[in-house]
Design a protein around this motif. Structure first.
Motif, PDB file in Angstrom:
ATOM      1  N   GLY A 120       0.816  -1.202   0.000  1.00 12.97           N
ATOM      2  CA  GLY A 120       0.000   0.000   0.000  1.00 12.97           C
ATOM      3  C   GLY A 120       0.852   1.254   0.000  1.00 12.97           C
ATOM      4  O   GLY A 120       1.803   1.366   0.774  1.00 12.97           O
ATOM      5  N   PRO A 121       0.538   2.219  -0.870  1.00 11.09           N
ATOM      6  CA  PRO A 121       1.291   3.470  -0.906  1.00 11.09           C
ATOM      7  C   PRO A 121       1.070   4.284   0.362  1.00 11.09           C
ATOM      8  O   PRO A 121       0.164   4.012   1.146  1.00 11.09           O
ATOM      9  N   TRP A 127       0.807   9.050  -5.493  1.00 12.26           N
ATOM     10  CA  TRP A 127       2.087   8.343  -5.441  1.00 12.26           C
ATOM     11  C   TRP A 127       3.108   9.383  -5.005  1.00 12.26           C
ATOM     12  O   TRP A 127       3.400  10.328  -5.731  1.00 12.26           O
ATOM     13  N   ASP A 131       6.891   7.098  -1.465  1.00 12.26           N
ATOM     14  CA  ASP A 131       6.704   5.871  -2.257  1.00 12.26           C
ATOM     15  C   ASP A 131       7.836   5.696  -3.263  1.00 12.26           C
ATOM     16  O   ASP A 131       8.321   4.579  -3.480  1.00 12.26           O
ATOM     17  N   VAL A 152       3.166  -4.013  -6.087  1.00 12.59           N
ATOM     18  CA  VAL A 152       2.499  -3.042  -5.225  1.00 12.59           C
ATOM     19  C   VAL A 152       1.099  -3.569  -4.928  1.00 12.59           C
ATOM     20  O   VAL A 152       0.507  -4.272  -5.750  1.00 12.59           O
ATOM     21  N   VAL A 155      -3.596  -0.451  -4.385  1.00 12.46           N
ATOM     22  CA  VAL A 155      -3.392   0.755  -5.178  1.00 12.46           C
ATOM     23  C   VAL A 155      -4.598   1.030  -6.065  1.00 12.46           C
ATOM     24  O   VAL A 155      -5.330   0.121  -6.459  1.00 12.46           O
ATOM     25  N   SER A 156      -4.775   2.300  -6.383  1.00 12.70           N
ATOM     26  CA  SER A 156      -5.809   2.723  -7.320  1.00 12.70           C
ATOM     27  C   SER A 156      -5.204   2.891  -8.704  1.00 12.70           C
ATOM     28  O   SER A 156      -3.976   2.912  -8.873  1.00 12.70           O
ATOM     29  N   HIS A 159      -2.893   5.902  -8.633  1.00 10.79           N
ATOM     30  CA  HIS A 159      -1.545   5.612  -8.152  1.00 10.79           C
ATOM     31  C   HIS A 159      -0.674   5.059  -9.288  1.00 10.79           C
ATOM     32  O   HIS A 159       0.466   5.485  -9.483  1.00 10.79           O
ATOM     33  N   ASP A 176      -4.752  -6.313  -5.375  1.00 14.69           N
ATOM     34  CA  ASP A 176      -5.846  -5.490  -4.869  1.00 14.69           C
ATOM     35  C   ASP A 176      -6.991  -6.349  -4.349  1.00 14.69           C
ATOM     36  O   ASP A 176      -7.189  -7.482  -4.815  1.00 14.69           O
TER      37      ASP A 176
END
Length: 277
Positions: A120-121, A127, A131, A152, A155-156, A159, A176
């Protein structure tokens, strides 16, 4: 360092929230046939040393060798941890990354992992420079041979687009939580597919109770002599998702792996993809 990466498995066994059962369940998953193990150096939600105990027991019993396995762990920022930190919180982030992975290798009884994931960022929205520093430190761990691949998680799409815009090396994996109501994370999956990044989906069952209770899906499972969960896992693979399961039930472990032989017709895959989004 291994001569070549361990083969990518068809299924990952997730070890979160197992606590004092972690070692026994990790060993059971390996006995059942799982060859991919997902963990994190985050004592708040994982008992990574317990994963190592389960691995060691499986090695001693001759069930698997290290080279047969795909081991994935994660670096977690301090805000995602409790007081049981795997690094010095006063150290620079790059040092924390190195300390976290060194601790993971000790926990897991190995000199490399197959995948090292940013858990997770640092921000839910951007970002950040933090990160970027962590990602560069992870790249150095990869270049030194302590991990084969980088990923990673949580994240979206935003990101990932920012990461790409910064000319950062893109991850080999994105992991995710996969919600059907968001089209099974369709936008992130599309980004990954276009860039040859492998999308790992977790909470495929627990995040989507409405799908498991969807009458047409239940009827389809009955026709296929399968469980609704098996249909979801088969669907996931059909649309390019590498699925995780975290079941603590021995019977469900067997059923989940048995879904590997279940093939869904394209029209069924399309119908499931559109159930909730």
């Amino acid at each position: 360092m291994p001569a070549q990466p361990s083969p990518l498995p068809d299924f990952l066994y997730g070890t979160a929230w197992k606590e004092d059962r972690t070692a026994a369940l990790t060993e059971l998953a390996l006995r059942t046939g799982f060859r991919g193990i997902d963990t994190a150096n985050q004592r708040r939600h994982y008992f990574e040393a317990g994963v190592g105990e389960g691995l060691a027991a499986a090695y001693r019993a001759g069930i698997v060798a290290r080279a047969d396995l795909f081991l994935q762990t994660k670096f977690t920022y301090q805000r995602g941890q409790d007081h049981r930190l795997p690094y010095d919180p006063a150290a620079r982030l790059a040092v924390q990354v190195a300390q976290s992975l060194a601790s993971s290798l000790e926990h897991l009884g190995t000199d490399y992992v197959d995948s090292f994931v940013l858990h997770g960022p640092s921000s839910g929205y951007e970002w950040t420079d933090d990160d970027a520093e962590v990602w560069e430190a992870m790249r150095k761990e990869r270049d030194a041979g302590r991990t084969r691949l980088l990923g990673v998680s949580n994240v979206s799409l935003h990101h990932l687009e920012q990461m790409e815009a910064s000319h950062a090396e893109l991850p080999a994996f994105v992991q995710d939580r996969c919600f059907a109501r968001l089209g099974w994370d369709r936008e992130v999956r599309r980004f990954c597919s276009q860039r040859k990044t492998i999308y790992q989906g977790f909470s495929l069952l627990t995040a989507n109770p409405e799908v498991l209770q969807h009458p047409p899906l239940i009827a389809l499972a009955g026709k296929l002599n399968a469980t609704p969960a098996q249909v979801v896992f088969s669907f996931a693979r059909a649309v390019g998702i590498l699925p995780l399961t975290g079941t603590s039930n021995a019977g469900h472990m067997k059923e989940d792996l048995a879904s590997l032989s279940l093939a869904l017709p394209p029209e069924v895959v399309r119908a499931i993809e559109s159930i909730a989004g």
